[in-house]
Scaffold this motif. Structure first.
Motif, short mmCIF file in Angstrom:
data_model
loop_
_atom_site.label_atom_id
_atom_site.label_comp_id
_atom_site.label_asym_id
_atom_site.label_seq_id
_atom_site.Cartn_x
_atom_site.Cartn_y
_atom_site.Cartn_z
N LEU A 5 1.93 -1.92 -10.96
CA LEU A 5 0.91 -1.60 -9.96
C LEU A 5 -0.31 -2.50 -10.12
O LEU A 5 -0.92 -2.92 -9.13
N GLU A 6 -0.66 -2.82 -11.36
CA GLU A 6 -1.79 -3.73 -11.57
C GLU A 6 -1.48 -5.12 -11.01
O GLU A 6 -2.33 -5.76 -10.39
N PHE A 7 -0.23 -5.59 -11.21
CA PHE A 7 0.17 -6.88 -10.63
C PHE A 7 0.10 -6.81 -9.10
O PHE A 7 -0.37 -7.76 -8.45
N ALA A 8 0.59 -5.70 -8.50
CA ALA A 8 0.61 -5.60 -7.04
C ALA A 8 -0.80 -5.63 -6.47
O ALA A 8 -1.07 -6.38 -5.50
N GLY A 68 -3.51 -6.81 -7.89
CA GLY A 68 -4.10 -8.12 -8.13
C GLY A 68 -3.56 -9.17 -7.18
O GLY A 68 -4.31 -10.03 -6.69
N ALA A 69 -2.25 -9.13 -6.90
CA ALA A 69 -1.66 -10.09 -5.96
C ALA A 69 -2.24 -9.92 -4.57
O ALA A 69 -2.54 -10.90 -3.88
N LEU A 70 -2.40 -8.67 -4.12
CA LEU A 70 -2.99 -8.45 -2.81
C LEU A 70 -4.44 -8.93 -2.76
O LEU A 70 -4.89 -9.53 -1.77
N ALA A 71 -5.20 -8.64 -3.83
CA ALA A 71 -6.59 -9.09 -3.85
C ALA A 71 -6.68 -10.61 -3.84
O ALA A 71 -7.50 -11.20 -3.12
N ASP A 72 -5.82 -11.32 -4.62
CA ASP A 72 -5.84 -12.78 -4.62
C ASP A 72 -5.46 -13.33 -3.26
O ASP A 72 -6.07 -14.32 -2.78
N GLY A 108 -13.69 -4.95 3.61
CA GLY A 108 -14.38 -6.23 3.79
C GLY A 108 -14.21 -6.73 5.21
O GLY A 108 -13.55 -6.10 6.05
N ARG A 109 -14.77 -7.90 5.48
CA ARG A 109 -14.69 -8.48 6.81
C ARG A 109 -13.68 -9.62 6.81
O ARG A 109 -13.47 -10.29 5.81
N ASN A 110 -13.08 -9.82 7.99
CA ASN A 110 -12.14 -10.93 8.21
C ASN A 110 -10.97 -10.86 7.23
O ASN A 110 -10.57 -11.87 6.63
N LEU A 111 -10.42 -9.66 7.04
CA LEU A 111 -9.27 -9.51 6.16
C LEU A 111 -8.01 -9.99 6.86
O LEU A 111 -7.82 -9.80 8.07
N GLU A 112 -7.13 -10.63 6.07
CA GLU A 112 -5.86 -11.12 6.61
C GLU A 112 -4.83 -11.05 5.51
O GLU A 112 -5.02 -11.54 4.40
N LEU A 113 -3.69 -10.40 5.82
CA LEU A 113 -2.62 -10.24 4.85
C LEU A 113 -1.28 -10.42 5.56
O LEU A 113 -1.04 -9.76 6.60
N GLU A 114 -0.43 -11.27 5.05
CA GLU A 114 0.82 -11.62 5.71
C GLU A 114 1.68 -10.39 6.00
O GLU A 114 1.96 -9.60 5.10
N GLY A 115 2.06 -10.23 7.23
CA GLY A 115 2.92 -9.12 7.64
C GLY A 115 2.21 -7.80 7.82
O GLY A 115 2.84 -6.84 8.28
N ILE A 116 0.93 -7.70 7.47
CA ILE A 116 0.19 -6.45 7.59
C ILE A 116 -0.95 -6.58 8.58
O ILE A 116 -1.10 -5.79 9.52
N LEU A 117 -1.79 -7.57 8.38
CA LEU A 117 -2.96 -7.78 9.22
C LEU A 117 -3.14 -9.28 9.44
O LEU A 117 -3.24 -10.03 8.45
N LYS A 121 4.55 -5.28 -2.02
CA LYS A 121 5.04 -4.27 -1.07
C LYS A 121 6.18 -3.46 -1.70
O LYS A 121 6.24 -2.23 -1.55
N GLU A 122 7.09 -4.15 -2.38
CA GLU A 122 8.21 -3.44 -2.98
C GLU A 122 7.74 -2.50 -4.09
O GLU A 122 8.26 -1.40 -4.26
N ILE A 123 6.74 -2.93 -4.88
CA ILE A 123 6.21 -2.07 -5.94
C ILE A 123 5.57 -0.82 -5.33
O ILE A 123 5.73 0.30 -5.85
N ILE A 124 4.85 -0.99 -4.22
CA ILE A 124 4.24 0.16 -3.55
C ILE A 124 5.31 1.12 -3.05
O ILE A 124 5.20 2.35 -3.15
N ARG A 125 6.42 0.58 -2.50
CA ARG A 125 7.52 1.44 -2.03
C ARG A 125 8.17 2.17 -3.20
O ARG A 125 8.61 3.32 -3.05
N LEU A 126 8.28 1.52 -4.37
CA LEU A 126 8.84 2.20 -5.53
C LEU A 126 8.01 3.41 -5.94
O LEU A 126 8.54 4.38 -6.50
N HIS A 127 6.72 3.37 -5.68
CA HIS A 127 5.83 4.49 -6.00
C HIS A 127 5.67 5.45 -4.81
O HIS A 127 4.66 6.15 -4.72
N ARG A 128 6.69 5.50 -3.96
CA ARG A 128 6.71 6.39 -2.79
C ARG A 128 5.43 6.23 -1.95
O ARG A 128 4.86 7.20 -1.46
#
Length: 592
Positions: A491-494, A496-500, A535-544, A564-571
């Motif tokens: 979850l920490e990797f997930a 962090g990856a989203l934040a980066d 935040g402002r001007n957020l952009e994430l592949e496949g989400i926003l 995304k897969e890690i988040i799905r593993l945590h229901r």
């Protein structure tokens, strides 16, 4: 009026002792053999103070009066009187000289109550004696009764036809010129013919519920009640009725039968009124059974339709065998229930198409079961899994294509050009692409180990703070712990990856004004953690921005795919939603 006090003793000294204890206003009589030669009348109230030596001379008319028996304890007459419950109170001679007054008031009250009961019983005996004897039903009506019962049973399934049979019987058996049946509805009583109606609060209803009797308009010997009598007289005149027969059920008025004059013009006799009472009772039972039959017919029709369109059901007794037409998987399920004594279920699979459940019937010790054919659902599930697998493979292929594309271009250029001809910028780009390939290799290795991580109880506040510190984000958490069972490293990797990725997709702003919030909802097993990137001007592949069906796929980084897969593993789920600072990236997580 006070009760008469009768002193039954031949001892003048003892009688004087008793008289001194009596109230001054009480009538007192010294009993002699010539007293009460003709007996007593009903309602006579007297208390007898009886000397055991005078018992043989007591008149039989006073034997039922409440008595205070005075004698010598342990003597034969005294003990025989006690064993035979001859009196209400038993005193010795010494006790009667001092304590007679203590018992007198209670015995006087008892004598008054007993005299009132005797008076009412005598009055009832006179009324019963004055009533003419009820003649039995004529034997000639037997054929008509059988004909009526046959028609009533034949039309039991329809209330209107049942009432029509009772109307025909009222003409044949009660000799009424016409009959109107008032049946209870939520608002009142409505006639089966015409528009006659009277509400539930009508005085007639209250009177008939308090006095369930047949009312004859020609001679009505009912209790005096002017309001009720006026209501009854008005209804009789309005409906042209001579006889009102209530239909009762345990003190509640269910209906009313209004009968007109007799066909021969004669007044109704006592035998007619008696027959009308039986007629009303029979109507009550037939109406109740008619309602039950209509309801059962409706349920039977629903059951037949349910057997055609709904899952099959079965209820077996404790030792009853399973029918042969039951599917094999259901038969096996019933056997498991009988062995394990608990409810069992079977889900549809490619090998067998039935969804079934079975359990114990607590009342009888038997087994219930239901099943339905779900081959179409199995087919849909296979198609859905194939579509999901294709979607995952497509997303993974696009991600790897994007991650490997730039690196492959750099490697192809390096292969075609000598090292001496490369500029410093090309070498720097080449080094970055090689570093990207190394990261890609590490993330692919992480993807292989997703299922190997063991979940542990973790306070998400600490994890979110570590991610915020590493990625230089503004962190906002609550005061209460948010403890879930999850894989903290994944979850920490997930996160962090989203934040980066969000930081890289805002080159002008970077990590400035980018925040990470943690909230929670629910309790215990229903506890859900809510994490949001603000935040402002957020952009994430496949989400926003949200992908459209006809848009070009925007799949970029393998790290986002893994997150995304890690988040799905945590229901959990990840999606875009409105926030205070604009559109936010919202993540929900639950225990594994």
């Amino acid at each position: 009026m006070p009760s008469l006090l009768i002193l039954a003793t031949a001892d003048d000294e003892l009688a004087g002792t008793w008289e001194k204890q009596l109230p001054a206003d009480r009538p007192v009589v010294r009993l002699s053999p010539q007293s009460f030669p003709g007996g007593t009348q009903p309602g006579f109230s007297a208390v007898v103070v009886l000397d055991a030596a005078f018992e043989d001379q007591l008149p039989s008319a006073l034997a039922k009066c409440p008595t205070i028996y005075v004698g010598e304890p342990r003597s034969l007459p005294f003990e025989q009187a006690r064993l035979g419950s001859r009196a209400k109170v038993y005193l010795s001679y010494q006790e009667s000289a001092a304590r007679l007054r203590d018992f007198l008031l209670v015995i006087e009250e008892l004598a008054e109550k007993q005299s009132m009961v005797d008076l009412l019983l005598e009055k009832n005996r006179r009324i019963e004696a004055a009533k003419p004897p009820v003649r039995p039903l004529p034997a000639a009506d037997t054929a008509e009764w059988w004909d009526f019962l046959e028609g009533a049973v034949e039309n039991l399934d329809t209330r209107d036809r049942l009432i029509a049979e009772f109307r025909r019987a009222s003409r044949q058996l009660l000799h009424a010129s016409h009959a109107v049946f008032f049946l209870r509805e939520p608002e009142g009583f409505r006639a089966d013919r015409g528009t006659s109606f009277f509400p539930n609060d009508d005085p007639l209803v209250a009177f008939l519920e308090a006095h369930p009797m047949v009312i004859d308009g020609s001679h009505w010997d009912s209790p005096t009640d002017p309001v009720a009598e006026l209501a009854v007289r008005n209804r009789l005149a309005m409906w042209g009725a001579r006889l009102l027969v209530p239909v009762h059920d345990n003190g509640r008025l269910l209906g009313l039968i209004a009968l007109g004059v007799r066909n021969d013009g004669q007044p109704y006799e006592e035998v007619d009124r008696t027959r009308a009472v039986f007629f009303a009772r029979l109507l009550r039972h037939f109406l109740a059974r008619s309602q039950q039959l209509v309801r059962l017919s409706h349920l039977a029709e629903q059951s037949s339709l349910g057997a055609k369109y709904m899952p099959s059901t079965l209820v077996l007794a404790a030792g009853e065998g399973v029918p042969r037409q039951v599917p094999l998987v259901v038969r096996d399920l019933i056997g498991r229930v009988r062995r394990q004594r608990e409810m069992c279920r079977v889900a549809p699979t490619a090998e067998q198409p039935f969804r079934a459940s079975a359990g114990l019937v607590a009342e009888t010790g038997g087994v219930w079961a239901f099943w339905e054919e779900a081959s179409a659902e199995v087919h849909d599930a296979v198609v859905r899994r194939r579509a999901e697998r294709r979607s995952v493979l497509r997303e993974l292929a696009l991600t790897l294509s994007h991650e490997l594309g730039n690196a492959l271009v750099s490697l192809a250029t390096f292969r075609q050009l000598p090292l001496a001809r490369m500029s410093e910028g090309m070498l720097e780009t080449f080094k970055q692409d090689i570093s990207g390939l190394e990261k890609l290799n590490q993330r692919i290795g992480l993807m292989q180990a997703l299922d190997e991580e063991e979940p542990v109880s973790t306070d998400l506040r600490d994890l979110v703070k570590r991610v915020g510190k590493t990625c230089r984000l503004e962190v906002e958490v609550g005061p209460d712990p948010v403890r879930l069972c999850l894989a903290p490293k994944l979850l920490e990797f997930a996160l962090g990856a989203l934040a980066d990725t969000l930081t890289e997709n805002r080159p002008d702003q970077g990590h400035r004004e980018l925040g990470l919030q943690l909230r929670a909802t629910g309790e215990r097993d229903e506890l859900t953690a809510l994490i949001s990137f603000t935040g402002r001007n957020l952009e994430l592949e496949g989400i926003l921005p949200e992908p459209q069906a006809d848009s070009v796929p925007n799949q970029g980084r393998l790290a986002v795919f893994l997150a995304k897969e890690i988040i799905r593993l945590h229901r959990g789920e990840i999606h875009a939603g409105p926030g205070i600072k604009g559109t936010e990236i919202l993540i929900s997580l639950r225990s594994c």
